[in-house]
Scaffold this active site. Structure first.
Site, short mmCIF file in Angstrom:
data_model
loop_
_atom_site.label_atom_id
_atom_site.label_comp_id
_atom_site.label_asym_id
_atom_site.label_seq_id
_atom_site.Cartn_x
_atom_site.Cartn_y
_atom_site.Cartn_z
N GLN A 127 -9.67 -10.62 65.23
CA GLN A 127 -8.98 -10.34 66.50
C GLN A 127 -7.91 -11.39 66.75
OE1 GLN A 127 -9.64 -12.52 69.37
NE2 GLN A 127 -8.09 -11.49 70.60
N HIS A 275 -11.54 -5.24 79.10
CA HIS A 275 -11.95 -6.60 78.74
C HIS A 275 -13.27 -6.96 79.40
CE1 HIS A 275 -9.84 -9.85 76.46
NE2 HIS A 275 -10.83 -10.58 76.94
N ARG A 278 -13.21 -8.54 82.88
CA ARG A 278 -12.89 -9.97 82.98
C ARG A 278 -11.43 -10.25 83.27
NH1 ARG A 278 -16.31 -13.57 80.94
NH2 ARG A 278 -14.75 -14.83 79.85
#
Length: 396
Positions: A127, A275, A278
């Site tokens: 990632q 996410h 978040r």
């Protein structure tokens, strides 16, 4: 204690971890409405029970990006994973590898690419964020390719860090944060021994390798805050394509038009994700965003989804809503913090069993047979339209 579900691992992790670490992964942005909606909305997705279907030859196996997965699940990228168990990324990757599913290493992992990749048989995923320091991005891509990473997960929903109020209260940030973290570690001896003392170095391995010097927690907070790039655009992804010729997945899609843009760009996959609640509070839960996105691009691009998935039933629900595969984040981190590799392995076994139960009782013999037809339409795709305030309770 008896472990029968991810919620049991969450309770155990809360006892094991210093508060600054538990609340860092457990918390969300602002008042955490979206964090809770991720779970609540998914729980309202009703499945059609079907019987007398001869389910003796049921299979969870699926294919994604020319990889065979034992079930449509991958472990999501999680920053600081190595702070939750000793060399946590290595342990989580080993559990995923043994189960036959992908592990995704975060840009901001404790263990660097070169430490994790050689420990597993199947290629891991990597990632990456868009950061101001393009030299770091290029370096990370070159190292990921050299280590045999097969798929790039490109996170696009962090042009700026989210406002996470819990972090200031827990000691991750705020006044006297370093001292508060120290005393919390002292009060949690199991973690202090396993990770605090024997899990060193506590560097951000991928960043340290690039900068040529150790990077601790304070560096993590400061370096990322200074390097997130709000100028991110599709042109940045074109630049990435110059250095990455493997499958590329765009993570952080919540709108059908952005999904169409990903198809036009030529991405191989998207992750429908907020996410984990978040980043921006008040946005759609992934379960609510997914059906419209699937209607727009299903068949044109691989659709992955995360946020709110806590068990095998949730996996089946997400696939019925339009996902091809799901990513697990918090759920596996709770298990990792509780029992390391064995905890993650057990969680994945639980999810597999729960999926088999759900598929058996909905008449789906294979992943391809899970579809919108598996849903009770009034209670399936038609989720509540308003983000009504919820009572502040268990956000797991």
């Amino acid at each position: 204690m008896i472990i029968s579900a991810a919620s049991d691992y969450r309770a155990a992790a809360q006892r094991t971890l210093p508060p600054f670490l538990f609340h860092y992964i457990d918390g969300g942005a602002y008042a955490e409405y979206t964090l809770r909606r991720n779970v609540e909305d998914l729980s309202q997705v009703a499945l059609r029970q079907r019987v007398l279907k001869n389910m003796s030859d049921l299979s969870l196996e699926t294919t994604l990006f020319n990889e065979t997965l034992s079930m449509p699940v991958a472990l999501a990228p999680v920053g600081l994973c190595g702070m939750y168990a000793r060399r946590g990324e290595v342990q989580a990757a080993a559990a995923a590898d043994a189960k036959g599913i992908p592990f995704t290493l975060s840009t901001v992992s404790v263990c660097p690419i070169e430490e994790v990749a050689p420990t597993i048989q199947r290629p891991m995923w990597f990632q990456l964020y868009v950061l101001r320091d393009r030299g770091f991005m290029r370096n990370a891509l070159e190292r990921a390719k050299a280590a045999g990473c097969s798929t790039l997960v490109f996170t696009v929903d962090m042009p700026t860090p989210g406002a996470r109020y819990r972090d200031a209260h827990s000691g991750m940030s705020g006044p006297n944060a370093a001292m508060r973290r120290y005393w919390q570690a002292v009060m949690h001896p199991k973690w202090a021994w396993d990770v605090g003392l024997n899990g060193r170095p506590h560097d951000l391995g991928n960043i340290s390798a690039y900068l040529g010097k150790p990077t601790g927690l304070e560096d993590y907070i400061g370096w990322l805050a200074n390097n997130f790039d709000p100028s991110i655009s599709w042109k940045d992804l074109e630049w990435i394509r110059e250095f990455w010729d493997g499958p590329m997945v765009i993570k952080g899609i919540l709108d059908p038009e952005d999904a169409r843009d990903a198809v036009r760009f030529g991405a191989d996959g998207i992750v429908v994700s907020n996410h984990g609640g978040r980043q921006l509070d008040g946005v759609l839960s992934s379960a609510r965003a997914l059906p419209a996105i699937a209607d727009a691009v299903k068949g044109d691009i691989a659709i992955l989804a995360d946020s709110g998935i806590r068990n095998g039933l949730d996996v089946v629900r997400m696939i019925a809503l339009g996902a091809d595969t799901v990513l697990l984040g918090r759920a596996y981190l709770y298990a990792l913090a509780t029992a390391g590799k064995a905890g993650v392995a057990n969680l994945l076994d639980l999810i597999e069993k729960e999926m088999k139960v759900a598929m058996t009782l909905t008449g789906a013999k294979s992943i391809s047979e899970i579809s919108g037809d598996s849903l009770v339409q009034e209670l399936g795709r038609s989720l509540p339209a308003a983000l009504a305030p919820m009572s502040k309770g268990d956000a797991a």
